[in-house]
Design a protein around this motif. Structure first.
Motif, PDB file in Angstrom:
ATOM      1  N   ASP A  73       0.823  -1.184   0.107  1.00 36.26           N
ATOM      2  CA  ASP A  73      -0.180  -0.013   0.132  1.00 36.26           C
ATOM      3  C   ASP A  73       1.024   1.293  -0.011  1.00 36.26           C
ATOM      4  OD1 ASP A  73      -1.824   2.134   0.330  1.00 36.26           O
ATOM      5  OD2 ASP A  73      -3.027   0.835   1.833  1.00 36.26           O
ATOM      6  N   ALA A  74       0.940   1.934  -1.192  1.00 37.73           N
ATOM      7  CA  ALA A  74       1.852   2.931  -1.330  1.00 37.73           C
ATOM      8  C   ALA A  74       1.302   4.143  -0.645  1.00 37.73           C
ATOM      9  CB  ALA A  74       2.030   3.137  -2.777  1.00 37.73           C
ATOM     10  N   HIS A  75       0.382   4.507   0.082  1.00 37.74           N
ATOM     11  CA  HIS A  75      -0.177   5.569   0.653  1.00 37.74           C
ATOM     12  C   HIS A  75      -1.359   5.236   1.468  1.00 37.74           C
ATOM     13  CE1 HIS A  75      -0.546  10.044   0.538  1.00 37.74           C
ATOM     14  NE2 HIS A  75      -1.741   9.682   1.152  1.00 37.74           N
ATOM     15  N   ILE A  76      -1.093   5.270   2.806  1.00 39.81           N
ATOM     16  CA  ILE A  76      -2.008   5.140   3.868  1.00 39.81           C
ATOM     17  C   ILE A  76      -1.966   5.886   5.165  1.00 39.81           C
ATOM     18  CG2 ILE A  76      -0.826   3.054   4.888  1.00 39.81           C
ATOM     19  CD1 ILE A  76      -3.619   1.788   5.413  1.00 39.81           C
ATOM     20  N   HIS A  77      -3.026   6.444   5.465  1.00 42.37           N
ATOM     21  CA  HIS A  77      -2.863   7.247   6.790  1.00 42.37           C
ATOM     22  C   HIS A  77      -3.126   6.163   8.012  1.00 42.37           C
ATOM     23  CE1 HIS A  77      -2.988  11.124   4.942  1.00 42.37           C
ATOM     24  NE2 HIS A  77      -3.562  10.453   3.921  1.00 42.37           N
ATOM     25  N   LYS A  88      -3.535   5.937 -19.811  1.00 39.78           N
ATOM     26  CA  LYS A  88      -2.642   7.017 -20.481  1.00 39.78           C
ATOM     27  C   LYS A  88      -1.318   6.843 -19.697  1.00 39.78           C
ATOM     28  CE  LYS A  88      -5.953  10.494 -21.932  1.00 39.78           C
ATOM     29  NZ  LYS A  88      -6.708  11.517 -21.348  1.00 39.78           N
ATOM     30  N   TYR A  89      -1.252   6.199 -18.539  1.00 39.99           N
ATOM     31  CA  TYR A  89       0.080   6.576 -17.666  1.00 39.99           C
ATOM     32  C   TYR A  89       0.883   5.123 -17.899  1.00 39.99           C
ATOM     33  CZ  TYR A  89       2.696   9.644 -14.495  1.00 39.99           C
ATOM     34  OH  TYR A  89       3.558  10.554 -13.951  1.00 39.99           O
ATOM     35  N   PRO A  90       2.229   4.892 -17.991  1.00 39.11           N
ATOM     36  CA  PRO A  90       2.901   3.781 -18.188  1.00 39.11           C
ATOM     37  C   PRO A  90       2.919   2.966 -17.021  1.00 39.11           C
ATOM     38  CG  PRO A  90       4.282   5.885 -18.625  1.00 39.11           C
ATOM     39  CD  PRO A  90       3.083   6.273 -17.990  1.00 39.11           C
ATOM     40  N   LEU A  91       2.640   1.903 -17.162  1.00 42.14           N
ATOM     41  CA  LEU A  91       2.627   0.914 -15.975  1.00 42.14           C
ATOM     42  C   LEU A  91       3.834   1.002 -15.065  1.00 42.14           C
ATOM     43  CD1 LEU A  91       0.856  -1.445 -14.513  1.00 42.14           C
ATOM     44  CD2 LEU A  91       2.077  -3.299 -16.262  1.00 42.14           C
ATOM     45  N   GLU A  92       4.926   1.229 -15.792  1.00 44.64           N
ATOM     46  CA  GLU A  92       6.300   1.203 -15.066  1.00 44.64           C
ATOM     47  C   GLU A  92       6.454   2.374 -14.094  1.00 44.64           C
ATOM     48  OE1 GLU A  92       5.756   0.810 -18.152  1.00 44.64           O
ATOM     49  OE2 GLU A  92       6.027  -1.603 -17.978  1.00 44.64           O
ATOM     50  N   LEU A  93       5.532   3.249 -14.096  1.00 39.82           N
ATOM     51  CA  LEU A  93       5.525   4.431 -13.242  1.00 39.82           C
ATOM     52  C   LEU A  93       4.282   4.413 -12.227  1.00 39.82           C
ATOM     53  CD1 LEU A  93       6.541   7.348 -15.542  1.00 39.82           C
ATOM     54  CD2 LEU A  93       7.911   5.961 -14.043  1.00 39.82           C
ATOM     55  N   MET A  94       3.697   3.215 -12.194  1.00 39.93           N
ATOM     56  CA  MET A  94       2.510   3.212 -11.336  1.00 39.93           C
ATOM     57  C   MET A  94       2.487   2.078  -9.874  1.00 39.93           C
ATOM     58  SD  MET A  94      -0.902   1.894 -13.543  1.00 39.93           S
ATOM     59  CE  MET A  94      -0.979   3.195 -14.736  1.00 39.93           C
ATOM     60  N   MET A  95       1.752   2.760  -9.006  1.00 35.07           N
ATOM     61  CA  MET A  95       1.888   1.942  -7.698  1.00 35.07           C
ATOM     62  C   MET A  95       0.344   1.938  -7.531  1.00 35.07           C
ATOM     63  SD  MET A  95       5.007   3.647  -5.664  1.00 35.07           S
ATOM     64  CE  MET A  95       4.906   5.375  -6.038  1.00 35.07           C
ATOM     65  N   VAL A  96       0.022   1.257  -6.226  1.00 36.29           N
ATOM     66  CA  VAL A  96      -1.404   1.206  -5.819  1.00 36.29           C
ATOM     67  C   VAL A  96      -1.392   1.667  -4.375  1.00 36.29           C
ATOM     68  CG1 VAL A  96      -2.432  -0.507  -7.443  1.00 36.29           C
ATOM     69  CG2 VAL A  96      -1.279  -1.462  -5.444  1.00 36.29           C
ATOM     70  N   GLU A  97      -2.546   2.205  -3.984  1.00 35.17           N
ATOM     71  CA  GLU A  97      -2.511   2.714  -2.764  1.00 35.17           C
ATOM     72  C   GLU A  97      -4.151   2.696  -2.200  1.00 35.17           C
ATOM     73  OE1 GLU A  97      -3.349   6.774  -1.885  1.00 35.17           O
ATOM     74  OE2 GLU A  97      -2.965   7.343  -4.078  1.00 35.17           O
ATOM     75  N   THR A  98      -4.423   2.979  -0.841  1.00 28.51           N
ATOM     76  CA  THR A  98      -5.805   3.063  -0.325  1.00 28.51           C
ATOM     77  C   THR A  98      -6.032   4.293  -0.053  1.00 28.51           C
ATOM     78  OG1 THR A  98      -5.181   2.471   1.843  1.00 28.51           O
ATOM     79  CG2 THR A  98      -5.551   0.696   0.396  1.00 28.51           C
ATOM     80  N   ASP A  99      -4.991   5.184   0.572  1.00 28.12           N
ATOM     81  CA  ASP A  99      -5.276   6.541   1.027  1.00 28.12           C
ATOM     82  C   ASP A  99      -6.146   6.301   2.560  1.00 28.12           C
ATOM     83  OD1 ASP A  99      -4.731   9.053   1.285  1.00 28.12           O
ATOM     84  OD2 ASP A  99      -6.539   9.854   0.398  1.00 28.12           O
ATOM     85  N   GLY A 100      -6.434   5.050   2.833  1.00 25.78           N
ATOM     86  CA  GLY A 100      -7.250   4.550   4.112  1.00 25.78           C
ATOM     87  C   GLY A 100      -6.970   5.668   5.155  1.00 25.78           C
ATOM     88  N   ASN A 119       7.819  -1.780  -8.886  1.00 27.60           N
ATOM     89  CA  ASN A 119       7.835  -0.275  -9.305  1.00 27.60           C
ATOM     90  C   ASN A 119       7.974   0.338  -7.705  1.00 27.60           C
ATOM     91  OD1 ASN A 119       7.435  -0.666 -11.768  1.00 27.60           O
ATOM     92  ND2 ASN A 119       5.294  -0.097 -11.547  1.00 27.60           N
ATOM     93  N   THR A 120       7.150  -0.027  -6.900  1.00 26.98           N
ATOM     94  CA  THR A 120       7.028   0.356  -5.518  1.00 26.98           C
ATOM     95  C   THR A 120       8.330   0.286  -4.731  1.00 26.98           C
ATOM     96  OG1 THR A 120       4.786  -0.105  -5.586  1.00 26.98           O
ATOM     97  CG2 THR A 120       5.524   0.630  -3.378  1.00 26.98           C
ATOM     98  N   LYS A 121       9.132  -1.035  -5.003  1.00 25.72           N
ATOM     99  CA  LYS A 121      10.296  -1.366  -3.984  1.00 25.72           C
ATOM    100  C   LYS A 121      11.195  -0.557  -4.663  1.00 25.72           C
ATOM    101  CE  LYS A 121       9.276  -6.113  -2.616  1.00 25.72           C
ATOM    102  NZ  LYS A 121       9.662  -7.478  -3.139  1.00 25.72           N
ATOM    103  N   PHE A 123      10.701   2.670  -6.315  1.00 22.29           N
ATOM    104  CA  PHE A 123      10.837   3.954  -6.082  1.00 22.29           C
ATOM    105  C   PHE A 123      10.994   4.213  -4.361  1.00 22.29           C
ATOM    106  CE2 PHE A 123       8.549   7.424  -4.326  1.00 22.29           C
ATOM    107  CZ  PHE A 123       8.769   8.712  -5.323  1.00 22.29           C
ATOM    108  N   TYR A 124      10.762   3.246  -3.643  1.00 24.16           N
ATOM    109  CA  TYR A 124      10.899   3.775  -2.237  1.00 24.16           C
ATOM    110  C   TYR A 124      12.073   3.181  -1.725  1.00 24.16           C
ATOM    111  CZ  TYR A 124       6.665   6.338  -1.553  1.00 24.16           C
ATOM    112  OH  TYR A 124       5.669   7.351  -1.546  1.00 24.16           O
ATOM    113  N   ASP A 125      12.999   2.010  -2.715  1.00 24.61           N
ATOM    114  CA  ASP A 125      14.213   1.432  -2.057  1.00 24.61           C
ATOM    115  C   ASP A 125      13.777   0.617  -0.724  1.00 24.61           C
ATOM    116  OD1 ASP A 125      16.660   1.194  -2.494  1.00 24.61           O
ATOM    117  OD2 ASP A 125      17.434   2.818  -1.188  1.00 24.61           O
ATOM    118  N   LEU A 126      12.805  -0.362  -1.146  1.00 22.15           N
ATOM    119  CA  LEU A 126      12.498  -1.308  -0.068  1.00 22.15           C
ATOM    120  C   LEU A 126      13.344  -2.494  -0.200  1.00 22.15           C
ATOM    121  CD1 LEU A 126       8.549  -0.777  -0.433  1.00 22.15           C
ATOM    122  CD2 LEU A 126       9.947   0.015   1.595  1.00 22.15           C
TER     123      LEU A 126
END
Ligand SMILES: [Zn+2]
Length: 249
Positions: free
Chosen positions: A4-8, A187-199, A242-244, A246-249
């Motif tokens: 989850d690339a973005h959650i509260h 429109k956006y390349p898959l290579e620059l895409m992550m998923v999130e919930t913003d939960g 991608n997420t790994k 980008f965030y160096d996980l």
């Protein structure tokens, strides 16, 4: 399991957190203000899956100089325990209901961009529609490469510019029922895409009245796979990679 690339995470009840984390490989837990940063830090110390980002959410009143200084000092002191600067950005939704001067918000965002540069961290942005172009101006001015526009919505002009700059976006569960987000996925390349919930932000459609949790991202992956013409496994693998990266996980 997905990241989850973005959650509260700090906005959930404490007892809910282990259950939410069972549904994700890792979560990028963003912060709203200093108090939220402190809670996020505690969560990241308690759970290995939680990676903390520290910032100030733009859809609220600005901090005064003393509060701002305290927040920046705190973030610098905890730089070794953070994965990114965020959530930061511009008050697009607040602007629709309040008369406000956006200039001090832009100035604060620029300070956060400089902080991300100083600390060598990626930046998590809340900057949609015309605000995305202002964010691009600032990021380009300071030569920032690692920018993540969470729950992005915006013009063709912004999309082209962000792709050119290699900026990442993350797809929210509303992609299941929002044509605007589906269009963005095509429109956006898959290579620059992550998923999130913003939960815990709530969603509609099949998620109506459901508590937002990382398992919802499986539905987003299905939509991404369908629109990109690939299998859900391929979509999940690429988005996770991608997420790994980008965030160096
Ligand atoms: Zn958020």
């Amino acid at each position: 399991m997905l990241i989850d690339a973005h959650i509260h995470l700090d906005q959930y009840q404490e007892e809910e957190v282990p259950l939410l984390l069972d549904e994700a490989q890792t979560v990028i837990a963003v912060s709203m203000d200093l108090q939220s940063c402190e809670k996020t830090l505690k969560l990241s110390r308690a759970y290995a899956k939680v990676k903390a980002a520290y910032g100030f959410h733009p859809e609220q009143s600005l901090p005064n100089d003393r509060e701002k200084e305290a927040l920046f000092d705190w973030i610098r002191q905890h730089a070794s325990e953070m994965i990114a600067v965020g959530e930061v950005g511009l008050p697009y939704y607040r602007k629709q209901t309040h008369i406000l001067d956006e200039r001090p918000f832009i100035a604060l965002l620029e300070q956060f961009i400089l902080l991300a540069q100083e600390l060598h961290k990626p930046i998590v942005l809340h900057a949609v529609y015309e605000d995305a172009l202002i964010a691009c101006d600032l990021l380009e001015k300071h030569g920032i490469k690692k920018a993540h526009f969470h729950w992005f919505k915006g013009s063709e002009e912004a999309i082209v510019r962000m792709i050119h700059n290699g900026y990442y976006i993350s797809i929210t569960p509303d992609c299941v029922y929002e044509a605007e987000i589906q269009d963005l996925i095509t429109k956006y390349p898959l290579e620059l895409m992550m998923v999130e919930t913003d939960g815990p932000w709530p969603f509609e459609g099949p998620f109506d009245k459901a508590r937002t949790s990382p398992s919802m991202m499986a539905k987003s992956i299905e939509v991404i796979a369908t629109l990109k013409g690939i299998t859900t496994q391929e979509a999940a693998n690429t988005v996770t990679r991608n997420t790994k990266l980008f965030y160096d996980l």
